[in-house]
Design a protein around this motif. Structure first.
Motif, PDB file in Angstrom:
ATOM      1  N   PHE A   1       0.803  -1.235   0.006  1.00  0.00           N
ATOM      2  CA  PHE A   1       0.060   0.151  -0.008  1.00  0.00           C
ATOM      3  C   PHE A   1       0.861   1.268   0.144  1.00  0.00           C
ATOM      4  N   THR A   2       2.075   1.179   0.510  1.00  0.00           N
ATOM      5  CA  THR A   2       3.017   2.264   0.494  1.00  0.00           C
ATOM      6  C   THR A   2       3.301   2.628  -1.109  1.00  0.00           C
ATOM      7  N   GLY A   3       3.576   1.393  -1.857  1.00  0.00           N
ATOM      8  CA  GLY A   3       3.778   1.337  -3.294  1.00  0.00           C
ATOM      9  C   GLY A   3       2.433   2.131  -3.917  1.00  0.00           C
ATOM     10  N   LEU A   4       1.193   1.510  -3.325  1.00  0.00           N
ATOM     11  CA  LEU A   4       0.143   2.281  -4.081  1.00  0.00           C
ATOM     12  C   LEU A   4      -0.052   3.727  -3.995  1.00  0.00           C
ATOM     13  N   TYR A   5       0.297   4.038  -2.758  1.00  0.00           N
ATOM     14  CA  TYR A   5       0.297   5.654  -2.387  1.00  0.00           C
ATOM     15  C   TYR A   5       1.135   6.396  -3.265  1.00  0.00           C
ATOM     16  N   TYR A   6       2.337   5.873  -3.597  1.00  0.00           N
ATOM     17  CA  TYR A   6       3.533   6.578  -4.373  1.00  0.00           C
ATOM     18  C   TYR A   6       3.058   6.478  -6.096  1.00  0.00           C
ATOM     19  N   LEU A   7       2.439   5.044  -6.322  1.00  0.00           N
ATOM     20  CA  LEU A   7       1.831   5.009  -7.629  1.00  0.00           C
ATOM     21  C   LEU A   7       0.942   6.035  -7.935  1.00  0.00           C
ATOM     22  N   PHE A   8       0.065   6.515  -7.350  1.00  0.00           N
ATOM     23  CA  PHE A   8      -1.050   7.541  -7.353  1.00  0.00           C
ATOM     24  C   PHE A   8      -0.468   8.767  -7.113  1.00  0.00           C
ATOM     25  N   SER A   9       0.001   9.010  -6.179  1.00  0.00           N
ATOM     26  CA  SER A   9       0.690  10.335  -6.039  1.00  0.00           C
ATOM     27  C   SER A   9       1.669  10.558  -7.021  1.00  0.00           C
TER      28      SER A   9
END
Length: 419
Positions: A359-367
């Motif tokens: 989910f850290t990766g998802l956060y940075y994917l979208f941001s």
């Protein structure tokens, strides 16, 4: 049971040192790279597009690396190997950026891509260290500390490195690169090899390749049960268009439209970061007491209203227009703390203990996906409608993000979003 596990605020501050170095480098890069590109390219849209394309590599790899760092097992733990590779290389090639700029545009771009690739390798793992060392109920407060340290890095970049840039364009790159190396050494000898709040999972993420497991799990966001999670991530993507656009294009607005010198432009933007630093920890505490999403929604209303006011400041009969702009940006930094301090803990909570890196990766994917289009998009708006249109375009993104975040937080059950 987790209440008996060790928790150390001193370790959170050390981890925050990693975010300090990251934001020191990143803030200075975003503020001054468009001006460096301006030596070769006149169009703000093209300059912004190059800044955006630079981030494409990061968007593709950061989520995969975040998921990979959940799975990997080494003698020095699962996050640290990525720091060992990424941080020293990033430091070296950040130092080389101004030298590449003196050779040719292509030399500059090659150095820039290697620098960004190295930053990509360690970014998600270093941020994942916070939830690895922090129980869920303390994550907003801990993230307030992390963002405080990052904000100090941003202030150091815009007040300190900006001054050095006026003396010699190579100095700030050298100083920031050396700080990045020093931070890596401190982290290496401080962080836990087996953090107390990190665990491995035996479910769907047990595929052999981190990339396969990431895209397999990413597909789950399409399911009805994850619709609220997806809306929250979409909100983050949209408001980062506004924030990243301002961050990348403000110095261009200040230098080309307001006729500030380059150092003064960076210093003026620093007032936004100064307010963020001062209010990061209070905002984290507020998020711990209230709901993270609710505090974010307040910020998503206040910040665009502040941005909309900026183009009208020259109409106010105030003698020192620069001071007036700095004051308004200070208010904007307060509103931004309401948004940004809560965002990562909100997303990390969705992952539980076993999918923090994912989910850290998802956060940075979208941001960071926003960073691909935001500088070019708002640069195009500036080319079409003049420089002040930058702030109107950014405001629109925050208003739209408000809608998606409100819808997402309503759809996700309270049990999925610890306060």
């Amino acid at each position: 049971m987790s209440n008996n596990k060790p928790f150390s605020y001193s370790k959170i501050f050390v981890i925050g040192g990693g975010f300090f170095a990251l934001m020191l480098v990143w803030t200075f890069y975003n503020a001054y790279m468009p001006l460096i590109l301006g030596d070769y390219i006149e169009s703000k849209a093209i300059r912004g597009s190059i800044m955006g394309l630079d981030n494409l590599l990061a968007v593709l790899l950061i989520p995969i690396i975040g998921a990979w760092s959940d799975k990997i097992e080494t003698r020095i733990g699962n996050r640290l190997p990525f720091l060992v590779v990424g941080m020293p290389i990033a430091a070296i090639f950040f130092i080389l950026i101004p030298y590449g700029a003196t050779i040719s545009l292509w030399a500059l771009i090659i150095v820039d891509i290697i620098f960004l690739f190295a930053m990509t390798i360690y970014r998600a793992p270093v941020i994942s260290l916070m939830p690895d060392h922090t129980p869920i109920k303390k994550r907003s407060t801990a993230n307030g500390i992390i963002n405080f340290m990052g904000g100090v890095g941003a202030i150091a970049a815009l007040f300190g490195l900006s001054k050095l840039y006026g003396v010699d364009k190579t100095y700030p790159f050298i100083v920031a690169g050396l700080i990045l190396v020093l931070t890596f050494i401190i982290l290496y000898f401080t962080i836990d090899r087996n953090p107390p709040y990190s665990s491995k999972t035996g479910d769907e993420l047990d595929e052999a390749l981190a990339s396969k497991s990431f895209f397999h799990s990413l597909g789950k966001l399409k399911a009805p049960d994850f619709r609220g999670h997806l809306f929250i991530l979409i909100a983050i993507f949209i408001y980062f268009i506004g924030y990243t656009g301002i961050e990348a294009q403000f110095t261009t607005y200040a230098v080309e439209y307001l006729k500030m010198d380059e150092s003064a432009a960076g210093t003026t933007l620093g007032f936004f970061s100064l307010a963020f630093v001062l209010f990061a920890i209070p905002a984290g505490l507020l998020g711990s007491k209230l709901s993270k999403g609710g505090v974010m929604l307040i910020g998503l209303i206040l910040l665009p209203l502040i941005f909309i006011s900026i183009p009208f400041l020259p109409l106010i009969p105030f003698e020192n227009q620069t001071l007036l702009l700095q004051g308004v940006l200070f208010l904007g930094g307060i509103a931004w703390s309401f948004i940004n301090v809560q965002a990562y803990p909100l997303v990390a909570d969705l992952g539980g203990k076993s999918r923090i890196g994912f989910f850290t990766g998802l956060y940075y994917l979208f941001s960071m996906a926003s960073a691909i289009i935001a500088p070019g998009l708002l640069g195009l708006v500036m080319d079409w409608f003049t420089h002040p249109a930058l702030f109107f375009g950014a405001a629109v993104s925050f208003f739209i993000a408000f809608y998606f975040l409100r819808k997402g937080t309503i759809m996700v059950k309270k049990s999925d979003l610890p306060a």
